[in-house]
Design a protein around this motif. Structure first.
Motif, PDB file in Angstrom:
ATOM      1  N   TYR A  20       0.848  -1.189   0.000  1.00 46.43           N
ATOM      2  CA  TYR A  20       0.000   0.000   0.000  1.00 46.43           C
ATOM      3  C   TYR A  20       0.885   1.241   0.000  1.00 46.43           C
ATOM      4  O   TYR A  20       1.815   1.360   0.803  1.00 46.43           O
ATOM      5  CB  TYR A  20      -0.903   0.010   1.241  1.00 46.43           C
ATOM      6  CG  TYR A  20      -2.119   0.894   1.106  1.00 46.43           C
ATOM      7  CD1 TYR A  20      -3.274   0.417   0.500  1.00 46.43           C
ATOM      8  CD2 TYR A  20      -2.102   2.203   1.551  1.00 46.43           C
ATOM      9  CE1 TYR A  20      -4.389   1.219   0.359  1.00 46.43           C
ATOM     10  CE2 TYR A  20      -3.205   3.011   1.423  1.00 46.43           C
ATOM     11  CZ  TYR A  20      -4.350   2.517   0.819  1.00 46.43           C
ATOM     12  OH  TYR A  20      -5.453   3.324   0.673  1.00 46.43           O
TER      13      TYR A  20
ATOM     14  N   ARG B 235      -0.740   7.352   0.578  1.00 47.12           N
ATOM     15  CA  ARG B 235      -2.177   7.201   0.883  1.00 47.12           C
ATOM     16  C   ARG B 235      -2.392   6.607   2.262  1.00 47.12           C
ATOM     17  O   ARG B 235      -3.401   5.981   2.533  1.00 47.12           O
ATOM     18  CB  ARG B 235      -2.835   6.310  -0.180  1.00 47.12           C
ATOM     19  CG  ARG B 235      -2.851   6.916  -1.578  1.00 47.12           C
ATOM     20  CD  ARG B 235      -3.408   5.920  -2.582  1.00 47.12           C
ATOM     21  NE  ARG B 235      -4.710   5.397  -2.144  1.00 47.12           N
ATOM     22  CZ  ARG B 235      -5.245   4.278  -2.633  1.00 47.12           C
ATOM     23  NH1 ARG B 235      -4.577   3.555  -3.538  1.00 47.12           N
ATOM     24  NH2 ARG B 235      -6.425   3.868  -2.206  1.00 47.12           N
TER      25      ARG B 235
ATOM     26  N   ASP C 184      -3.205   7.939   4.961  1.00 44.50           N
ATOM     27  CA  ASP C 184      -4.374   8.460   5.673  1.00 44.50           C
ATOM     28  C   ASP C 184      -5.604   7.581   5.469  1.00 44.50           C
ATOM     29  O   ASP C 184      -6.499   7.552   6.316  1.00 44.50           O
ATOM     30  CB  ASP C 184      -4.687   9.890   5.222  1.00 44.50           C
ATOM     31  CG  ASP C 184      -3.704  10.902   5.792  1.00 44.50           C
ATOM     32  OD1 ASP C 184      -2.937  10.516   6.698  1.00 44.50           O
ATOM     33  OD2 ASP C 184      -3.711  12.058   5.340  1.00 44.50           O
ATOM     34  N   ASP C 185      -5.637   6.859   4.353  1.00 44.25           N
ATOM     35  CA  ASP C 185      -6.769   5.956   4.112  1.00 44.25           C
ATOM     36  C   ASP C 185      -6.738   4.728   5.011  1.00 44.25           C
ATOM     37  O   ASP C 185      -7.725   3.991   5.090  1.00 44.25           O
ATOM     38  CB  ASP C 185      -6.777   5.500   2.646  1.00 44.25           C
ATOM     39  CG  ASP C 185      -7.024   6.650   1.690  1.00 44.25           C
ATOM     40  OD1 ASP C 185      -7.602   7.662   2.125  1.00 44.25           O
ATOM     41  OD2 ASP C 185      -6.632   6.534   0.506  1.00 44.25           O
TER      42      ASP C 185
ATOM     43  N   ALA D 294     -11.188   5.843   9.038  1.00 44.52           N
ATOM     44  CA  ALA D 294     -11.478   5.874   7.595  1.00 44.52           C
ATOM     45  C   ALA D 294     -11.811   4.494   7.047  1.00 44.52           C
ATOM     46  O   ALA D 294     -12.084   4.346   5.858  1.00 44.52           O
ATOM     47  CB  ALA D 294     -10.277   6.448   6.834  1.00 44.52           C
TER      48      ALA D 294
END
Length: 522
Positions: free
Chosen positions: A504, A508, A510-511, A516
């Motif tokens: 990953y 990104r 924060d996802d 979230a």
């Protein structure tokens, strides 16, 4: 039970069958009376545990154990009483009436239907077969113990029949532990069992052994360590998010750690930083990040909060004082908002031990302020501030006059004088909630996130090393944040570890925050 003296007939003169039935009925009544008496006693104990005087109530963890034991005893008494009531005069049992379950079983649970047909479906008169005109349905909850399964990954190889151009084969899937036994779901399960359900690894090994899977405790420890390493950046990013807030809670709790050099445990600490804006309807989701430190010195709080600016809600521990001083490292001085619940506990301790009327009066005054606070919870900061200024501020002013008067009459070296002195020393910070609608009266939100740490500490006794304390902190951060956001910790960890194993992108990250998380559709 003996027959009453004024019984209008002689028991011995009755026919044998009637006499036996009468004696059986007397025994049944006696048993029911005894069961009813026990049931009433247990219900009274349960009510006392729930609604008794606060000074007599148990701590939260012990109270839950008391509730469980009392509720089980009540259920046992009810079952015994029902069994007695369901006996006929001849002593034979009859089938009890059906009881309807309270509540509703979730729709997402799989349903396995058991159709029970009559032994004969021919009309009693023999004229023809009977037809179905309806049905009764009853749902019961069935639990299947944890089932182990093996995921076999098969990668076929293909080659051309006509030439030697080569062999093709799909790439090996990405796994968090390459070549290892566990799936990402297994890693998540072990972590949640240890840090959310408070099952030490050796107990998990015993459970797995009953299922025919022999795993060494050190193997599970290795899995937890690998998972914690890969989740570290997620927790670090969570702390960055929290420090962008304008108001945070902070507290610390003991985390005993084994000191290999000394051969005994030493006292480490988990420092909790919590964001919870639900009291004033804030848009940021609640979260908590734990950081392990080998001690309780204020410098640890200074390091953790580097870059944070705003209001910090804490208890009266002096280790936080340097955060409000001009010499603070890592940012401008913070505003420290102190906790009314801790002030109340100081007076409650005195009242509980000495029955002091002065302490009782202080408790009554604080209770009045809390009543007002309960009416503004969840409302906007502006509404909370207006209500506090109009209703709470006069009570706070009166409390200050009362406090000054009592301190002038009582020796500062007495136990009560020390408690009143504590409130006096923290007076400025206790008034912050009157000038900022976002500030709470107490630090209960962060204390609530610490309670599971206490349970884990009781069950696991201590961490095996400072590094174990850091793993503990990371896992607790993610699991408790999931709980705050009503997210299943297992589903979150499984999907997050799978995403990390598949590379990953860090851009990104924060996802991957717990708040979230979107549970994948089945």
């Amino acid at each position: 039970m003996s027959a009453p003296a004024d019984l209008p007939f002689d028991l011995d003169s009755l026919p044998p069958a009637v006499r036996e039935a009468f004696v059986a009925m007397q025994a049944k009544v006696t048993g029911l009376e005894a069961q009813t008496e026990r049931q009433d006693y247990l219900i009274a104990e349960l009510r006392h545990a729930l609604y008794g005087k606060r000074s007599e109530q148990l701590p939260p963890d012990e109270r839950q154990l008391a509730f469980e034991d009392l509720e089980m005893a009540v259920a046992e008494a009810e079952a015994a009483r029902a069994a007695l009531a369901e006996r006929n005069a001849d002593g034979k049992t009859r089938r009890p009436p059906a009881k309807r379950n309270l509540g509703h079983l979730p729709d997402h649970l799989p349903r396995i239907e058991q159709v029970i047909e009559p032994a004969r479906k021919i009309c009693p008169c023999g004229c023809t077969d009977m037809v179905k005109i309806g049905e009764d349905r009853a749902e019961r909850l069935d639990i299947v113990p944890a089932r182990f399964q093996v995921i076999v990954t098969v990668r076929p190889r293909y080659a051309c029949r006509r030439c030697d151009a080569g062999v093709i084969q799909a790439d090996t899937p990405n796994w968090l532990i390459e070549g290892g036994l566990p799936t990402e779901g297994t890693l998540a399960h072990v972590a949640v069992s240890k840090y959310a359900d408070h099952l030490p690894l050796y107990r998990q090994c015993q459970i797995y052994g009953r299922g025919g899977v022999d795993l060494d405790r050190s193997t599970l420890a290795n899995w937890c360590g690998v998972a914690a390493y890969h989740l570290g950046p997620v927790v670090d990013r969570m702390l960055i998010h929290l420090k962008r807030s304008g108001r945070l809670f902070m507290d610390e709790t003991r985390a005993p750690v084994l000191d290999p050099k000394a051969g005994k445990t030493k006292t480490g600490y988990l420092w909790a930083v919590t964001r919870d804006d639900r009291g004033w309807g804030g848009g940021d989701p609640p979260a908590v990040v734990f950081t392990y430190a080998p001690g309780r010195h204020g410098r640890h709080a200074m390091d953790i909060l580097t870059g944070f600016q705003g209001v910090l809600q804490v208890d009266g521990y002096t280790g936080y004082d340097a955060l409000a001083e001009p010499k603070r490292v890592g940012g401008m001085p913070l505003t420290l908002a102190y906790c009314w619940a801790h002030s109340r506990r100081k007076l409650h301790d005195i009242y509980q031990k000495d029955g002091s009327e002065i302490a009782a009066e202080g408790l009554r005054r604080i209770a009045q302020i809390y009543k007002i606070e309960a009416t503004v919870r969840g409302r906007s900061p502006e509404e909370r501030l207006a209500a506090r200024q109009a209703q709470s501020a006069p009570l706070i002013a009166d409390f200050r006059l009362w406090l000054t008067h009592q301190r002038s009459r009582i020796s500062a070296k007495s136990r009560l004088g020390e408690k009143l002195g504590y409130i006096h020393r923290h007076w400025d910070g206790l008034q912050i909630f009157l000038t900022d609608g976002r500030v709470e009266m107490d630090t209960n939100p962060v204390e609530n996130t610490i309670r599971p740490i206490t349970l884990n500490r009781k069950n696991a006794l201590f961490a095996g090393h400072d590094e174990g304390g850091r793993t503990w902190a990371r896992m607790a951060s993610l699991i408790e944040t999931c709980k705050l956001n009503a997210i299943d910790p297992y589903a979150y960890l499984r999907e997050t570890l799978t995403a990390i194993a598949n590379g990953y992108p860090a851009s990104r990250i924060d996802d991957l925050m717990p708040w979230a998380f979107q549970k994948p559709s089945i």
